[in-house]
Design an enzyme around this catalytic site. Structure first.
Site, PDB file in Angstrom:
ATOM      1  N   ASN A 200     -11.958 -15.285 -29.587  1.00  0.00           N
ATOM      2  CA  ASN A 200     -12.868 -16.117 -30.449  1.00  0.00           C
ATOM      3  C   ASN A 200     -13.447 -17.343 -29.542  1.00  0.00           C
ATOM      4  O   ASN A 200     -12.869 -17.460 -28.387  1.00  0.00           O
ATOM      5  CB  ASN A 200     -12.138 -16.525 -31.778  1.00  0.00           C
ATOM      6  CG  ASN A 200     -11.015 -17.397 -31.675  1.00  0.00           C
ATOM      7  OD1 ASN A 200     -10.869 -18.123 -30.795  1.00  0.00           O
ATOM      8  ND2 ASN A 200     -10.258 -17.355 -32.600  1.00  0.00           N
ATOM      9  N   GLU A 203     -10.804 -19.858 -28.356  1.00  0.00           N
ATOM     10  CA  GLU A 203     -10.055 -19.355 -27.259  1.00  0.00           C
ATOM     11  C   GLU A 203     -10.793 -19.283 -25.957  1.00  0.00           C
ATOM     12  O   GLU A 203     -10.060 -20.007 -25.066  1.00  0.00           O
ATOM     13  CB  GLU A 203      -9.551 -17.967 -27.884  1.00  0.00           C
ATOM     14  CG  GLU A 203      -8.392 -18.150 -28.899  1.00  0.00           C
ATOM     15  CD  GLU A 203      -8.423 -16.733 -29.522  1.00  0.00           C
ATOM     16  OE1 GLU A 203      -7.581 -16.715 -30.363  1.00  0.00           O
ATOM     17  OE2 GLU A 203      -9.015 -15.727 -29.016  1.00  0.00           O
ATOM     18  N   ASP A 271      -8.960  -8.144 -36.683  1.00  0.00           N
ATOM     19  CA  ASP A 271      -8.366  -6.941 -36.473  1.00  0.00           C
ATOM     20  C   ASP A 271      -9.553  -5.612 -36.785  1.00  0.00           C
ATOM     21  O   ASP A 271      -9.193  -4.725 -36.046  1.00  0.00           O
ATOM     22  CB  ASP A 271      -7.352  -6.723 -37.541  1.00  0.00           C
ATOM     23  CG  ASP A 271      -6.320  -7.711 -37.251  1.00  0.00           C
ATOM     24  OD1 ASP A 271      -5.789  -7.922 -36.033  1.00  0.00           O
ATOM     25  OD2 ASP A 271      -5.896  -8.419 -38.221  1.00  0.00           O
TER      26      ASP A 271
END
Length: 324
Positions: A200, A203, A271
């Site tokens: 993301n 990160e 996910d």
């Protein structure tokens, strides 16, 4: 989704037993300034690295789960939940020395209010796996890789996705020309030479050491990421702003969210995105089409409570639009 039928993925990562206790608000406690909930129900949802596996199956693919559980009731419940969803659990290794990771959420729900999370209690051991448990996991990975179309790492930082496991995956992936798809959860440098790496925005900025403020900076920074990580594709999810992608040739593009939705619960969105990207990769769907589908999957999930699953019917209409 017809293009995903028959595609198979082994999902490697940390297995979570997500537990939801639902209760109806009744009064304010006399013991403390908190709401008293009258118990209504309890449900178990596969979480962590089990969520991408459940999404793969729901989208029409075949998922093999690889990870570690404890010799305990949450572990048994988790295996039962995975089996009921059609996930192959032969690669779930039992470690009697560590408990199954449990995330307990207490939810207040009523006849005229949206469900609200009141508290969450996590029971997790983050010690890296080793010894016999790690050997069993690697042995299974080596046995199953020739039978699948892709390896998917879902790293939730609870000790399963370690250097030796990643190295074994890279070794066997080269032998069988198997792509490795990664949901990195931040530690990007551990996944050098993997095929597609997703992270993301926060990160990516933490790895790079600077803020990605505009599309020009995004394009150059992602080219650097792709080169340093020796990946074929790097994907950055940007929440309501969509998904940015760069490939090894330096081609950059950004896919905005087509129809932004009201956010109800962000749990499970990443996910769903990585499951769609993995299946789309092995189905040879063009990257721009794949990111559109992944965006759509994330939008569906954030409108549902808890660790929700994306189903074929949720994306069939989107694929029809892409085909024109």
């Amino acid at each position: 989704m017809p293009l995903f039928e028959g595609k198979s993925v082994v999902v490697v990562g940390d297995l979570y037993h997500d537990e939801y206790i639902m209760g109806k608000p009744s009064r304010i406690s006399r013991e403390a300034p908190i709401v008293v909930l009258e118990y209504r129900s309890r449900r178990i949802v596969p979480g962590g690295a089990t969520a991408p596996a459940c999404n793969v199956v729901a989208l029409g693919g075949k998922a093999y789960q690889l990870g570690v559980i404890g010799d305990d009731s949450p572990g048994s419940e988790l295996l039962e939940a995975l089996s009921s969803r059609g996930v192959d659990i032969a690669g779930c290794v039992v470690d009697a020395a560590r408990p199954t990771t449990n995330k307990l959420r207490v939810i207040a729900e009523g006849d005229h209010i949206f469900p609200q999370q009141v508290a969450r209690i996590d029971h997790a051991v983050r010690t890296p796996i080793s010894g016999e448990v790690e050997r069993q996991l690697i042995d299974y990975l080596r046995r199953i890789t020739p039978k699948v179309d892709a390896i998917l790492f879902s790293d939730y930082k609870c000790g399963v996705v370690q250097e030796r496991v990643i190295s074994a995956a890279l070794e066997v992936a080269v032998e069988y020309n198997t792509p490795i798809i990664v949901d990195s959860q931040g530690d990007l440098s551990s996944f050098r030479r993997c095929t597609l790496i997703k992270c993301n925005l926060q990160e990516a900025e933490a790895y790079l050491g600077f803020t990605l403020e505009n599309e020009s900076i995004f394009a150059e920074a992602m080219k650097r990421l792709c080169s340093e990580l020796q990946a074929q594709v790097v994907v950055i999810t940007r929440g309501a702003d969509g998904i940015s992608v760069v490939d090894a040739s330096g081609q950059y593009f950004h896919t905005p969210v087509a129809a932004p939705s009201e956010v109800f619960d962000v749990t499970g969105a990443g996910d769903a995105v990585i499951a769609v990207l993995a299946l789309a990769w092995v189905a040879k769907i063009p990257l721009q089409d794949a990111t559109h589908l992944a965006n759509s999957a994330g939008q569906v999930v954030i409108q549902k409570l808890g660790n929700a699953t994306i189903y074929r019917r949720d994306l069939d209409e989107e694929l029809g639009k892409l085909r024109g």
